[in-house]
Write a protein that holds these residues in place. Structure first.
Motif, PDB file in Angstrom:
ATOM      1  N   ILE A 337      36.210  18.085  48.231  1.00 21.49           N
ATOM      2  CA  ILE A 337      35.810  18.129  49.642  1.00 21.49           C
ATOM      3  C   ILE A 337      34.298  18.046  49.755  1.00 21.49           C
ATOM      4  CG2 ILE A 337      35.704  19.619  51.677  1.00 21.49           C
ATOM      5  CD1 ILE A 337      38.427  20.636  50.971  1.00 21.49           C
ATOM      6  N   ASP A 341      32.012  15.261  51.624  1.00 23.09           N
ATOM      7  CA  ASP A 341      31.092  15.700  52.662  1.00 23.09           C
ATOM      8  C   ASP A 341      29.699  15.131  52.400  1.00 23.09           C
ATOM      9  OD1 ASP A 341      30.587  17.020  54.963  1.00 23.09           O
ATOM     10  OD2 ASP A 341      30.057  18.919  54.002  1.00 23.09           O
ATOM     11  N   LEU A 344      29.513  11.436  53.104  1.00 22.36           N
ATOM     12  CA  LEU A 344      29.477  11.164  54.537  1.00 22.36           C
ATOM     13  C   LEU A 344      28.089  11.388  55.100  1.00 22.36           C
ATOM     14  CD1 LEU A 344      32.785  12.636  55.987  1.00 22.36           C
ATOM     15  CD2 LEU A 344      32.071  10.261  55.840  1.00 22.36           C
ATOM     16  N   ARG A 347      25.794   8.639  54.043  1.00 16.49           N
ATOM     17  CA  ARG A 347      26.055   7.403  54.776  1.00 16.49           C
ATOM     18  C   ARG A 347      25.452   7.491  56.178  1.00 16.49           C
ATOM     19  NH1 ARG A 347      32.013   5.880  56.057  1.00 16.49           N
ATOM     20  NH2 ARG A 347      32.490   6.143  53.862  1.00 16.49           N
ATOM     21  N   ALA A 348      25.606   8.666  56.798  1.00 14.84           N
ATOM     22  CA  ALA A 348      25.059   8.853  58.133  1.00 14.84           C
ATOM     23  C   ALA A 348      23.542   8.747  58.123  1.00 14.84           C
ATOM     24  CB  ALA A 348      25.480  10.215  58.682  1.00 14.84           C
TER      25      ALA A 348
ATOM     26  N   LEU B  57      38.443  20.963  55.585  1.00 14.80           N
ATOM     27  CA  LEU B  57      38.822  19.558  55.464  1.00 14.80           C
ATOM     28  C   LEU B  57      38.994  18.930  56.848  1.00 14.80           C
ATOM     29  CD1 LEU B  57      39.271  17.763  53.087  1.00 14.80           C
ATOM     30  CD2 LEU B  57      41.696  18.266  53.172  1.00 14.80           C
ATOM     31  N   ILE B  60      35.744  17.878  58.307  1.00 18.20           N
ATOM     32  CA  ILE B  60      35.254  16.620  57.737  1.00 18.20           C
ATOM     33  C   ILE B  60      36.009  15.443  58.312  1.00 18.20           C
ATOM     34  CG2 ILE B  60      35.087  15.308  55.588  1.00 18.20           C
ATOM     35  CD1 ILE B  60      34.532  17.933  54.188  1.00 18.20           C
ATOM     36  N   LEU B  64      34.648  12.149  60.323  1.00 21.88           N
ATOM     37  CA  LEU B  64      34.998  10.788  59.942  1.00 21.88           C
ATOM     38  C   LEU B  64      35.480   9.994  61.157  1.00 21.88           C
ATOM     39  CD1 LEU B  64      34.902   9.559  57.146  1.00 21.88           C
ATOM     40  CD2 LEU B  64      37.356   9.922  56.968  1.00 21.88           C
ATOM     41  N   GLU B  67      32.699   8.763  63.581  1.00 21.42           N
ATOM     42  CA  GLU B  67      31.788   7.688  63.186  1.00 21.42           C
ATOM     43  C   GLU B  67      32.164   6.354  63.797  1.00 21.42           C
ATOM     44  OE1 GLU B  67      31.240   7.380  59.020  1.00 21.42           O
ATOM     45  OE2 GLU B  67      30.161   9.283  58.913  1.00 21.42           O
TER      46      GLU B  67
END
Lengths: 351, 67, 222
Positions: A337, A341, A344, A347-348, B57, B60, B64, B67
């Motif tokens: 996880i 995280d 992400l 990427r942001a 989770l 997250i 996602l 986005e």
């Protein structure tokens, strides 16, 4: 799931299921639950009424002995069976025993050729004011023929059925130590290499072992209620373990209170090593210096031959492996996880 | 296949306890409830931690989706 | 080796000098100690030595958190950058550890002296072995300074230093304080040592100071 890479998860779950079913379902060996008198006078003849646990007095040929702390014993001259659990043993005690003391520790032993022997310690034999001479003599202990091996847990007074908690309470502590040590290794790796993945591993393993530690304290408290009579006792080990859990709770608070990711990882790694080092005197040294209710304290090594026997080990070790692997599995999910995280967030940031 | 194996496994142990005479002894001292309590706490503790991981989770997943 | 000692001594003396320059700061803490002992004298008519002993060690604990936090916050950013190039991290943490030891010990001695003066009418305060008690204070203040030095360096990077230092170091210092209370009580009642307790404190000193020495390097770099 791919069996080749995830075999250890299957193994962990199998070991865990085995530990729970076998630990709960395998019966205890026969034992002596209660006897009518605890102090006997030497030279007298006594009738001891004995209540057995899981015994079958009526079906088998039992014999009874009183054993002194040395190597001497006397056989019961009568074994009157009432039913499977109750019997009255008749002893003609010899008028003297070795040594100058007025009191001698003794053990009641009942033996059957099929089910093996059961003991009741904490028996005392007192010397009366005036000797009553009689013909009875202490005899030397002969070799006892071992009974057929049976898959059953040993019977111990006071804890009785709760001996099964060894597989859950003790095993979860052992698993916690293994997980904490893995976390320690990855904290050291992080400090040396600075790879953020190592920090994910260290923090995930620390969190799951903190959960294991809390479970360990809670289960220990329930066990204490059933064998020592209170949920919380003044026992050293219990309190030291509670303090070391506080140390690891502080780890969580430390991580939460620092915003910068890099700094957080570094500080947490330093504190993790520091906490592990602080835990060693708490759990390893202090309880050994003071008297404790736990076995293996006050100078004795933990888990001597008296505490564990082979049938217990056959469930205890799989329980440690199972809990350790399940803990590792949960930690691995946490690591994955965190990796996602981080990806992400990166990427942001790049977008 | 797996189900059959599990069934066999459980039946071996349960038959053991039922046939090995009076299961009365099992609960006769009342101490076995201490063991039940311990196992319950163990399983519940693990489940609670899994729920908290599930929540993380979910957060997250929501990120996602945004986005 | 000789060079090392010189550097450490230089650092301690710098610390002590700045301490002397802002002496009203630490006077405040020492005054606090005396006020506590005076309150105990006026507030409690007759207090037995054992409860006084526990209050003594709790006060030492409070003092040592305050001193440990001050030891690192005092150093300014430019100054620490300057130090970073001059001496290694081992010297700094060692100097801080010894400096903390000295100031905690002085605080303890002040509390001890003022309580002896205030409570001189009580017999139990006159009979206990004061030299042994001061040796115990020496060992335990070293123990506390070695456990507090690294956490106080750790919390510098975080937002609220005081609370976090409490959270980080109290779990470790609770058993130390408990052992100290036990040892002090034994000194009062039996007037003798419990060697195993003292060895325990010394082993904690050994473990904590080695861990601090090795780990401080990583914290200092940032």
């Amino acid at each position: 799931m791919n069996i080749k890479n995830n075999w250890w998860k299957y193994l962990g779950v199998l070991c865990f299921i085995y530990a729970i079913t076998a630990g709960l379902l395998i019966p205890l060996k026969p034992g002596i639950a209660e006897i009518s008198e605890h102090s006997l006078y030497s030279g007298s003849s006594v009738d001891l009424s004995v209540r057995g646990y899981n015994t079958s007095f009526a079906e088998e040929n039992y014999s009874g002995y009183i054993r002194l702390s040395g190597s001497q014993q006397i056989k019961a001259s009568g074994f009157n069976v009432l039913d499977n659990q109750n019997a009255i043993l008749h002893f003609e005690l010899p008028h003297s025993f070795e040594g100058q003391e007025k009191v001698s520790e003794a053990t009641l032993v009942i033996n059957s050729p099929l089910h093996g022997y059961a003991i009741y310690p904490n028996l005392r034999i007192l010397k009366p004011e005036t000797d009553i001479p009689n013909n009875a003599q202490w005899e030397n202990i002969l070799e006892v023929t071992e009974a057929d091996w049976k898959f059953a847990f040993p019977y111990r007074n006071i804890i009785v059925e709760t001996i099964r908690n060894t597989f859950y309470h003790v095993a979860i502590w052992m698993a916690m130590f293994v997980l904490l040590t893995i976390a320690l290794v990855y904290s050291i790796l992080y400090l040396r290499k600075g790879n953020p993945v190592h920090d994910h591993v260290a923090s995930s393993f620390t969190y799951i072992s903190l959960v294991f530690g809390v479970i360990g304290v809670a289960t220990g408290s329930v066990w204490a209620r059933f064998s020592w009579g209170a949920f919380w006792t003044n026992d050293v080990k219990l309190n030291m373990v509670a303090i070391s859990m506080m140390i690891y709770l502080a780890y969580g608070i430390l991580r939460a209170s620092i915003d910068d990711n890099d700094k957080k990882a570094k500080t947490a790694a330093i504190y993790n090593i520091f906490a592990y080092a602080a835990m060693i005197p708490l759990i390893m040294i202090i309880p050994r210096l003071t008297a404790s209710l736990h076995p293996g304290n006050g100078g004795n090594p933990a888990f001597g031959t008296d505490d564990m026997d082979n049938t217990l080990r056959m469930v205890f070790y799989p329980a440690i492996i199972g809990l350790g692997l399940i803990g590792g599995w949960i930690a691995q999910i946490g690591i994955r996880i965190k990796k996602i995280d981080e990806k992400l967030i990166n990427r942001a940031l790049n977008d | 296949m797996k189900k059959i194996l599990f069934f066999l496994y459980f039946s071996i142990f349960t038959s053991n306890i039922l046939s090995a005479s009076d299961s009365d002894f099992y609960r006769s001292t009342g101490k076995i409830y201490g063991v039940y309590g311990v196992v319950l706490i163990l399983v519940l503790g693990l489940i609670f931690y899994l729920i908290s991981i599930d929540k993380k989770l979910k957060k997250i997943e929501r990120n996602l989706d945004n986005e | 080796m000789k060079n090392d000692f010189e550097k450490i001594w230089a650092l301690i003396s710098v610390d002590l000098k700045t301490e002397y320059r802002n002496r009203y700061d630490s006077y405040g803490l020492y005054l606090f100690v005396m006020v506590v002992s005076y309150i105990l004298y006026k507030g409690t008519e007759s207090m037995d030595a054992f409860s006084y002993n526990s209050i003594f060690w709790v006060l030492i604990l409070v003092l040592s958190t305050n001193f440990a936090l001050r030891a690192f916050t005092k150093t300014k950013e430019e100054e620490s950058y300057f130090l970073y190039h001059l001496v290694s991290s081992y010297h700094i943490i060692f100097a801080k550890l010894l400096y903390n030891w000295i100031v905690i010990f002085i605080g303890g001695v002040i509390f001890l002296l003022s309580s002896i003066i205030f409570h001189s009418s009580l017999e139990s305060f006159m009979t206990f072995p004061i030299v042994l008690f001061i040796i115990l204070l020496l060992v335990s203040s070293l123990c506390l300074s070695s456990t507090f030095s690294l956490p106080s360096a750790l919390v510098l990077t975080s937002n609220n230093k005081g609370t976090l230092l409490g959270i980080l170091s109290f779990p470790i210092s609770i058993p130390i304080t408990l052992v100290c209370i036990n040892l002090g009580g034994e000194l009062i009642s039996k007037q003798t040592w419990n060697m195993s307790g003292l060895l325990l404190l010394l082993s904690v000193v050994l473990i904590m100071s080695t861990v601090s020495l090795f780990l401080f390097k990583y914290n200092w770099q940032s």
